[in-house]
Scaffold this motif. Structure first.
Motif, PDB file in Angstrom:
ATOM      1  N   TYR A 125       8.189  22.631   5.335  1.00 17.23           N
ATOM      2  CA  TYR A 125       7.081  24.096   5.222  1.00 17.23           C
ATOM      3  C   TYR A 125       8.342  25.596   4.106  1.00 17.23           C
ATOM      4  O   TYR A 125       9.003  25.014   5.047  1.00 17.23           O
ATOM      5  N   TYR A 127       8.775  29.395   3.629  1.00 15.04           N
ATOM      6  CA  TYR A 127       8.580  31.440   4.465  1.00 15.04           C
ATOM      7  C   TYR A 127       7.730  31.126   2.982  1.00 15.04           C
ATOM      8  O   TYR A 127       8.566  31.166   1.343  1.00 15.04           O
ATOM      9  N   SER A 128       6.366  31.967   2.868  1.00 16.41           N
ATOM     10  CA  SER A 128       6.186  32.637   2.128  1.00 16.41           C
ATOM     11  C   SER A 128       5.488  34.254   2.278  1.00 16.41           C
ATOM     12  O   SER A 128       5.163  34.510   3.897  1.00 16.41           O
ATOM     13  N   SER A 134       2.162  29.480   2.195  1.00 14.66           N
ATOM     14  CA  SER A 134       3.496  28.698   2.192  1.00 14.66           C
ATOM     15  C   SER A 134       3.251  27.191   1.778  1.00 14.66           C
ATOM     16  O   SER A 134       2.601  26.776   2.216  1.00 14.66           O
ATOM     17  N   TYR A 154       6.680  33.666  -3.420  1.00 15.25           N
ATOM     18  CA  TYR A 154       7.047  33.828  -1.914  1.00 15.25           C
ATOM     19  C   TYR A 154       8.612  34.311  -1.730  1.00 15.25           C
ATOM     20  O   TYR A 154       8.265  35.122  -0.783  1.00 15.25           O
TER      21      TYR A 154
END
Ligand SMILES: [Zn+2]
Length: 190
Positions: A125, A127-128, A134, A154
């Motif tokens: 995963y 981060y966005s 994401s 992102y």
């Protein structure tokens, strides 16, 4: 940062169990310092380039120390020579888990295979800034060229504020583990 401190505390206690010795206060302090050490360059950049609009995300600071294939063997050897087996293990596990932590979520991975590859590798995963966008995948391999795309899509120049000063899931996980480690430490030393 919060999760790193917790990692240091748990690793120190865990190693005490595994190798069979009682970690003293210095061992816990050392564990915390070792776990945050790879980000010391970030602090330097953060203070030096405060307000720099070009620093879109967290990944750019990871160009100096975040090379596990070089950092881990070298540091482990140095700690072994100066501190012995316990400190060598401590350095290895704290640093390794710091790199694992850096590979999930914020910062979009690190250069796990440097000098053999300059790609950033991340897990699960990333981060966005936009919620629910994401990217999720078991393994991310991001080249230098692709990183530009990730930054545009992102990137979040206010990532610190948007994660740690709001109820972002990443922050909730970090705070929870951090608080649990402080309680654990209190019970450990009392
Ligand atoms: Zn880091």
């Amino acid at each position: 940062m919060f999760l790193d401190i917790a990692i240091g505390i748990y690793v120190a206690a865990f190693l005490g169990r595994m190798i069979g010795f009682g970690p003293d206060a210095w061992f816990f302090i050392g564990a915390i310092l070792i776990t945050v050490l790879p980000d010391s360059d970030f602090l330097y950049h953060f203070l030096k380039r405060k307000g720099d609009r070009d620093r879109i995300n967290d990944h750019s600071h990871r160009d100096y120390i975040h090379y596990p294939l070089i950092y881990l063997p070298l540091g482990t050897l140095i700690f072994y020579l100066f501190g012995g087996k316990e400190w060598a293990f401590l350095f290895f596990f704290c640093s390794f888990l710091h790199f694992v932590h850096d590979s999930i979520g914020i910062g979009w991975g690190i250069k796990w295979l440097y000098p053999f590859s300059t790609n950033n590798f991340g897990f699960f995963y990333l981060y966005s800034r936009k919620e629910n966008t994401s990217p999720k995948r078991i393994l991310f391999s991001i080249s230098k060229e692709q990183m530009g795309y990730y930054v545009r899509e992102y990137g979040d120049k206010d990532w610190f504020k948007n994660i740690y000063l709001k109820w972002h899931p990443i922050a909730i996980v970090e705070y929870t583990v951090f608080i649990s480690s402080i309680i654990f430490l209190l019970f450990y030393i009392l």
